[in-house]
Design a protein around this motif. Sequence first.
Motif, PDB file in Angstrom:
ATOM      1  N   GLY A 140       1.020  -1.640  -0.048  1.00 34.46           N
ATOM      2  CA  GLY A 140      -0.323   0.118  -0.282  1.00 34.46           C
ATOM      3  C   GLY A 140       0.251   1.546   0.088  1.00 34.46           C
ATOM      4  N   ASP A 141       2.185   1.111   0.179  1.00 34.66           N
ATOM      5  CA  ASP A 141       3.070   2.481   0.075  1.00 34.66           C
ATOM      6  C   ASP A 141       3.334   2.812  -1.400  1.00 34.66           C
ATOM      7  OD1 ASP A 141       5.070   4.025  -0.021  1.00 34.66           O
ATOM      8  OD2 ASP A 141       5.750   3.057   2.373  1.00 34.66           O
ATOM      9  N   GLU A 142       2.641   3.707  -2.181  1.00 30.10           N
ATOM     10  CA  GLU A 142       3.138   3.711  -3.226  1.00 30.10           C
ATOM     11  C   GLU A 142       4.867   4.418  -3.887  1.00 30.10           C
ATOM     12  OE1 GLU A 142       2.825   8.820  -3.345  1.00 30.10           O
ATOM     13  OE2 GLU A 142       1.549   8.117  -4.187  1.00 30.10           O
ATOM     14  N   ARG A 143       5.397   4.482  -3.046  1.00 27.25           N
ATOM     15  CA  ARG A 143       6.882   4.159  -3.066  1.00 27.25           C
ATOM     16  C   ARG A 143       7.460   2.859  -3.657  1.00 27.25           C
ATOM     17  NH1 ARG A 143       9.053   6.791   2.333  1.00 27.25           N
ATOM     18  NH2 ARG A 143       7.706   5.206   2.799  1.00 27.25           N
ATOM     19  N   TYR A 144       6.886   1.962  -3.708  1.00 24.06           N
ATOM     20  CA  TYR A 144       7.493  -0.113  -3.613  1.00 24.06           C
ATOM     21  C   TYR A 144       6.271  -0.807  -4.138  1.00 24.06           C
ATOM     22  CZ  TYR A 144      10.198   1.685   0.193  1.00 24.06           C
ATOM     23  OH  TYR A 144      11.286   2.540   1.051  1.00 24.06           O
ATOM     24  N   ASN A 145       7.187  -1.393  -4.885  1.00 24.46           N
ATOM     25  CA  ASN A 145       6.047  -1.824  -5.671  1.00 24.46           C
ATOM     26  C   ASN A 145       6.110  -3.621  -4.976  1.00 24.46           C
ATOM     27  OD1 ASN A 145       4.927  -0.476  -7.893  1.00 24.46           O
ATOM     28  ND2 ASN A 145       6.314  -0.554  -9.001  1.00 24.46           N
TER      29      ASN A 145
ATOM     30  N   LYS B  48      11.426  -1.053  -5.744  1.00 27.34           N
ATOM     31  CA  LYS B  48      10.976   0.526  -5.837  1.00 27.34           C
ATOM     32  C   LYS B  48      10.338   0.888  -6.986  1.00 27.34           C
ATOM     33  CE  LYS B  48      15.130   2.244  -3.429  1.00 27.34           C
ATOM     34  NZ  LYS B  48      16.874   2.866  -3.545  1.00 27.34           N
ATOM     35  N   SER B  49       9.415   1.880  -7.023  1.00 28.46           N
ATOM     36  CA  SER B  49       8.016   2.170  -7.968  1.00 28.46           C
ATOM     37  C   SER B  49       9.138   2.369  -9.226  1.00 28.46           C
ATOM     38  CB  SER B  49       7.098   2.932  -7.348  1.00 28.46           C
ATOM     39  OG  SER B  49       8.398   4.312  -6.955  1.00 28.46           O
TER      40      SER B  49
END
Length: 512
Positions: free
Chosen positions: A249-254, A487-488
Amino acid sequence: MKKRSICLLLAALLTLLAGCAGAAEPAAEGGRELIIGATAGIGGSGLDPADGYQGWACIRVGVGETLFRLTDTLEVEPFLVEDYSLSDDHLTWTLTLREDVTFQNGYPLDAAAAKASLERTVAQNDRAATDLMLASVEADGQTLRITTTEPNPVLPNALCDPYACILDVARTEDFRYGPVGTGPYRVASVTPDQETVVVPYEGYWGGQPRLERIRIRTMDKDALTMAMQTGEIDAAYGMAYEGQALFVGDERYNMQTVATSRIYKLYYNFHNEHLANINVRRALNMLVDKEAYGETAMSGFGAPAVGCFPEDTPYGQGLTATAFDVDGALALLAQEGYADTDGDGILDLDGSPLRFRLVTYSSRAELPTLAAAFQSQCRQAGIDVQVTVSESADDLLRADQFDIAAYAFVTLPTGDPASYLNTVMGADGWSNFGHYESAQVQALLAQLDSEFDPDRRAALAAEIVQTALDDEAYCFMAHLEMSLVTKSTVTGLAPHPSDYYQVNVATDRLEA
């Protein structure tokens, strides 16, 4: 052909002048790089595909490639091969190799090079010798003819296995730390159990690699989570499940997850006097709460297993296994004469306690957790399980220094069940650590190994697994859902059901 030969010669000369023949130059600092953290990094065994399972590492870091490749649905497709055919007697396979492939030293991949690589592997790797069944290999230009000792319906599957990475055998000086393959990246340096660095091969046949350098760092599961949080690494492979939850749920990560055929299982050593009793093995299997293991010990990333193959494959359907039943396990042990005769809380038989040494390894972060859960359940039932966790348990298993082993195994490494079944359940199987022997299984394996019809192969494989389940030969606990945290900004890096395809020509790290 003359023009092509001149171009290849020039490419080889340029590569030699650049100092790339045999081993890569050290990677220069600076430039765009990707850092991958992994609990299963490159150890002292290195990257040599002919050495046990080291071919997995060779493919994962983008150095090695095989003649055939598995799709995302585990179907076999030609890769370094352009076309292939099988003779009417089902003994000779004719493979036409691509003409645009070169090794990472600039020399062309031809049939003679492929022949040398396969023959070296077969001479050194027992699994390869068993799977490939080579009688002879002939090379003529780009045409490779493989004749097998008997009809081998899954030869293309076996040639997908990482042990079948094609190397330039004639010019590789260091197979362990500097294999010369055909992949998009070549080895720059290896510091065992610490870091492996690969750099792009500019002459890669499949396009231009995107990065100037990729570092693969070996870390324990706690360090892996922390390094991902602090930005020290760009991607994490093998992160503990509790750590993965921090990035959801953290947009900085996939978070990319794929169902795999990796099974978490228990081996039972039939040389142990207690485990030689089928009812003792059955009682132990009754103490395994597969639902709880998948939800708690594996944080929901483990699907409860019946057999060794996923239930959505033709080889895992319609099977039955012993169910979780603590009271039933205690009753079964009592029936066999086990009781706590000296009041120490441990069941015994004629003065011999139910005490087992369970060995496992740490590179699969969930295995020690599963072992501890099993140990606790056994202790409540009056069975003493002493757990030994090492970096690699294989030496202990091959030396027969165990009673039970918690182990993770990819059961469809080439998309077909024969490789796993022969390796693990065959009487002389390379990974038949528990010494399981069944005349019925041996007969069925012989049929499977020569059967070309897919439906019949599926039925035979399921029958083999059910026989082992009826013999309580193993406990298949859970199938892994493999996750890769990145990382995204990372692209072209994703988990694969086979679990050995990772770094590829499209792998990239975009600027933040």
